[in-house]
Design a protein around this motif. Structure first.
Motif, PDB file in Angstrom:
ATOM      1  N   CYS A 190       0.878  -1.138  -0.122  1.00 43.64           N
ATOM      2  CA  CYS A 190      -0.159  -0.154  -0.195  1.00 43.64           C
ATOM      3  C   CYS A 190       0.852   1.230   0.098  1.00 43.64           C
ATOM      4  O   CYS A 190       2.086   1.157   0.507  1.00 43.64           O
ATOM      5  CB  CYS A 190      -0.945   0.041   1.313  1.00 43.64           C
ATOM      6  SG  CYS A 190      -2.044   1.454   1.398  1.00 43.64           S
ATOM      7  N   HIS A 233       0.073   3.965   1.374  1.00 44.57           N
ATOM      8  CA  HIS A 233       0.051   4.800   2.792  1.00 44.57           C
ATOM      9  C   HIS A 233       1.051   4.337   3.751  1.00 44.57           C
ATOM     10  O   HIS A 233       1.822   5.075   4.476  1.00 44.57           O
ATOM     11  CB  HIS A 233      -1.565   4.538   3.358  1.00 44.57           C
ATOM     12  CG  HIS A 233      -1.645   5.341   4.536  1.00 44.57           C
ATOM     13  ND1 HIS A 233      -2.120   4.774   5.535  1.00 44.57           N
ATOM     14  CD2 HIS A 233      -1.287   6.599   5.002  1.00 44.57           C
ATOM     15  CE1 HIS A 233      -2.181   5.563   6.561  1.00 44.57           C
ATOM     16  NE2 HIS A 233      -1.932   6.616   6.274  1.00 44.57           N
ATOM     17  N   SER A 246      -8.481   2.035   2.291  1.00 45.57           N
ATOM     18  CA  SER A 246      -8.336   2.880   0.883  1.00 45.57           C
ATOM     19  C   SER A 246      -8.673   1.807  -0.132  1.00 45.57           C
ATOM     20  O   SER A 246      -7.992   0.580   0.297  1.00 45.57           O
ATOM     21  CB  SER A 246      -6.940   3.552   0.693  1.00 45.57           C
ATOM     22  OG  SER A 246      -6.942   4.641   1.573  1.00 45.57           O
TER      23      SER A 246
END
Ligand code: FES
Length: 113
Positions: A42, A44, A66
């Motif tokens: 990911c 993030h 997300s």
């Protein structure tokens, strides 16, 4: 192109993490029998998208939800803002081959492989 796994390694609507490339990629077999390959991490934080929920052509990050498009790599909502890379893939004789993107991966801070 690089062989990364067999079609038989994949389960419909589940991710399969491949660590033989750096950074790792996640391979998805969707309900319409398309194969998609994206970066596994990911953008993030350090979460494996192969462990995420697959629905409607997207994978939901298991950590903060997300959703990333399996086709474009774009994130649909925060906290992830940057897209994951999408890699061109092809299935030949039951084997999955990939052409890794040459773009710089959007790895989260602190991700080390
Ligand atoms: S780690 Fe994926 S959205 Fe936060």
């Amino acid at each position: 192109m690089l062989r990364i796994c067999s079609l038989s390694d994949l389960t419909e609507d589940e991710g399969f993490r491949v660590e033989s490339v750096t950074p790792p990629v996640a391979v998805f077999l969707t309900a319409d029998h398309d194969v998609h390959v994206i970066d596994d991490t990911c953008t993030h934080q350090n979460a494996s998208l192969a462990e995420g929920w697959v629905e409607d052509g997207c994978v939901e990050c298991p950590l903060h939800t997300s959703r990333f498009s399996l086709t474009t790599g774009e994130a649909d909502s925060p906290p992830a803002k940057l897209p994951v890379r999408v890699h061109r893939s092809e299935v030949v004789d039951g084997e999955v081959f990939v052409e890794l993107s040459t773009a710089t991966p959007n790895l989260p801070p602190g991700a080390v492989f």
